[in-house]
Every structure is written in C-alpha cells, then in structure tokens.
Design a protein around this motif. Sequence first.
Motif, PDB file in Angstrom:
ATOM      1  N   ASP A   1       0.833  -1.203   0.000  1.00  0.00           N
ATOM      2  CA  ASP A   1       0.000   0.000   0.000  1.00  0.00           C
ATOM      3  C   ASP A   1       0.864   1.248   0.000  1.00  0.00           C
ATOM      4  O   ASP A   1       1.808   1.381   0.784  1.00  0.00           O
ATOM      5  N   TRP A   2       0.558   2.204  -0.884  1.00  0.00           N
ATOM      6  CA  TRP A   2       1.368   3.410  -1.040  1.00  0.00           C
ATOM      7  C   TRP A   2       1.458   4.181   0.265  1.00  0.00           C
ATOM      8  O   TRP A   2       2.541   4.628   0.673  1.00  0.00           O
ATOM      9  N   THR A   3       0.335   4.360   0.935  1.00  0.00           N
ATOM     10  CA  THR A   3       0.312   5.161   2.161  1.00  0.00           C
ATOM     11  C   THR A   3       1.092   4.488   3.280  1.00  0.00           C
ATOM     12  O   THR A   3       1.797   5.156   4.047  1.00  0.00           O
TER      13      THR A   3
ATOM     14  N   ARG B   1      -3.352   2.760   9.504  1.00  0.00           N
ATOM     15  CA  ARG B   1      -3.658   2.909   8.077  1.00  0.00           C
ATOM     16  C   ARG B   1      -4.843   2.021   7.708  1.00  0.00           C
ATOM     17  O   ARG B   1      -5.768   2.437   7.045  1.00  0.00           O
TER      18      ARG B   1
ATOM     19  N   SER C   1      -6.201   7.127   1.812  1.00  0.00           N
ATOM     20  CA  SER C   1      -4.965   6.989   1.043  1.00  0.00           C
ATOM     21  C   SER C   1      -4.412   8.377   0.744  1.00  0.00           C
ATOM     22  O   SER C   1      -5.159   9.316   0.480  1.00  0.00           O
TER      23      SER C   1
ATOM     24  N   LYS D   1      -2.128   8.769  -1.766  1.00  0.00           N
ATOM     25  CA  LYS D   1      -1.518   8.700  -3.100  1.00  0.00           C
ATOM     26  C   LYS D   1      -2.084   9.746  -4.055  1.00  0.00           C
ATOM     27  O   LYS D   1      -1.347  10.358  -4.827  1.00  0.00           O
TER      28      LYS D   1
END
Length: 328
Positions: free
Chosen positions: A13-15, A74, A304, A306
């Motif tokens: 996951d980007w975050t 998150r 998120s 992103k």
Amino acid sequence: MKKVGIIITDQEDWTARALTTAARKKGFSPFVLDLRAAEVSMTSATGESAVKRSTTVFKVGDMKLSDLDAIIVRDAGAGTFEGVSFRFDVLRELEAEGIPVVNSPEAIRNAANKYHASYLLAKAGLPVPETVAVQNIEAALKVISRFKDAVIKPVFGYKGKDIARVKTGEVRFSDRKVESSSLEAVLNRLLEERGMLYIQEFIENPGRDIRAFVVGGTAIGAIYRKAASGSWVNNLSQGGSADRCVLTEEQKEIAERAATAVGTTFAGVDIIEGLTESLNKNINTDSSRNEGNSQILEVNGTPSGKGIFDAWGINPAEHIIEYIENIL
C-alpha cells in the motif's frame, strides 16, 4: 529511538510505505504490523501480599505492542464482526494504557459509520445533503419519491462499492450496471441484507467531488476526483481520475470542522459542489465553482495519500509523522 507501529493489511500500500519512509526520516523506528495477526494473553497471579496482579500481553509476532511509543492506523482490516471488533478493542485498550493511537479507534469507527458520521456533521452545523435512515420499504419509497434523485449507500461501505442511485424508478449501482429488478425488489433485497437503508439526496454537481486532506486540524491540500466516462461515482478506486484543487476559504473551513466533528487527527474529507441552474451550462471549467454551495459527503478516517501526492507532490504521511513527533 522511539518506536512507531504502523497498522496495515497490505504491505504494498502506497500510504503504508510512505508512512514507514517518513517515520525513518524523522528518526523513528517504524514497525509495520497487521492486526489480523494480533494475539492477546491475560493472566493473573497472587503475590505474597495476597493481592492479585493481572498481566495482559498484546503481540503481533514477536513484537509487544505495549513497547510502542505511538501507533498510526492505516488499515485495521475488514472481516467478520467479531474479528473487526477484537482488533478495535486491542487498539482501544492500548490507547487506554497510554499509547497514542492515530486515528483513535473511536474516530475511525465514527468515520466508518456513515449514518453516525452524518449525525455528527449535522450536529456540528455543517452543510450535508439531506439524509434519511429508514427500516421499511414504505418509508424508503416515500423518501425516494420526494428526493426524485437519490443515493442509497451501505452504512459501512468503502471505495464507492455497492452504492445505488435511484432516478425515475431506475436503479444503477456504482459498477455502472442498471438493475433489471424492480425498485421494490431491489429495496427489499437491500433491507434484507442490511436491516436499514441510508438514503441521501443526490446533489447535482460538475461531474466531480473534492477530497480534502486534513492533518492536525489543518487542510494541507485537496484534489478533484472526476468520475470515469459513463459513471456517476467519483472514487479513484472506481476508475475516477485526480486533478489539482485549490480549496475556497469556505471549503477549507468546513473540511477542517468536519475532521474535528468526527474526531479524526488525519482525514480525507469528501466535499460535493452543488450546481445552480446558471452554472449547468459551464460545468467543465473552474468558473463552475459554486461559492457557498459546498456540502460534506463523508469523512474517511483511514484515507490513502496517493491521490494528493500524485496531483500536488504533497505527502500526507510526512504531516502525520510530524504530528506524532510533536505529541511525543
């Protein structure tokens, strides 16, 4: 070196990765943890003074969660009621033992429950679409008839899934398919599945909504989320696209107040810009911005980062870690 737990379900996951990187840059020792692997053991023993002492140990793998200096959530994970409830109880208990949890379990629950979040937003005097919660088909039909164009959302839905729009008797779900069953049949099915219906008036808009990112009470930036061709749902996860948005002063204020009303330290606040008749002819330009007609759709307590990073280069993770640094 202070230890920060980052609660995730997806390692890629980007975050989650952005939070880990930002924590390291600030000199923290980050631990990426999946609460679906959490274990809790409780024991009690009687000492020489005949006083019972209890010990509770919270663990994910070899990591004792009570050794953490702070926790950032998150994603605590979806699943069955008991599993989700257990994970949130663990976070609540760690918070009670003095470990800062951001966002708090209460704030995440407030945001995740669209019905209760709408109540909190309305109670705070914030502009929201007219919303009605009902538990029988007769009441639902009356509300939909009055709204003429209505949206039915799952109270605990996410990523724009399973949302239905009802207009002139036609039901279209967020996957763009037109429901072949009658309106009454669809409502009966949803009532059987959910036990209640959360119905909002559909707000005519420029084919987009706004996701404002708030950290520590301050809106740090925003993006437009534009629906994919043929869709009416603006979520990026449903094929929508992101563009830069500069918030008006009114939008900035209501985004910050919405995050506070729900109790979040960081949040993605979704705002819809209602259209007036005079603006309908020019909905694809910035001149379509309708000052004073913005309403809060919902607040995301585990957003998120992103989209806003891709659009602006703003990294919400850095702001969140800075907030943690300031409270420790």
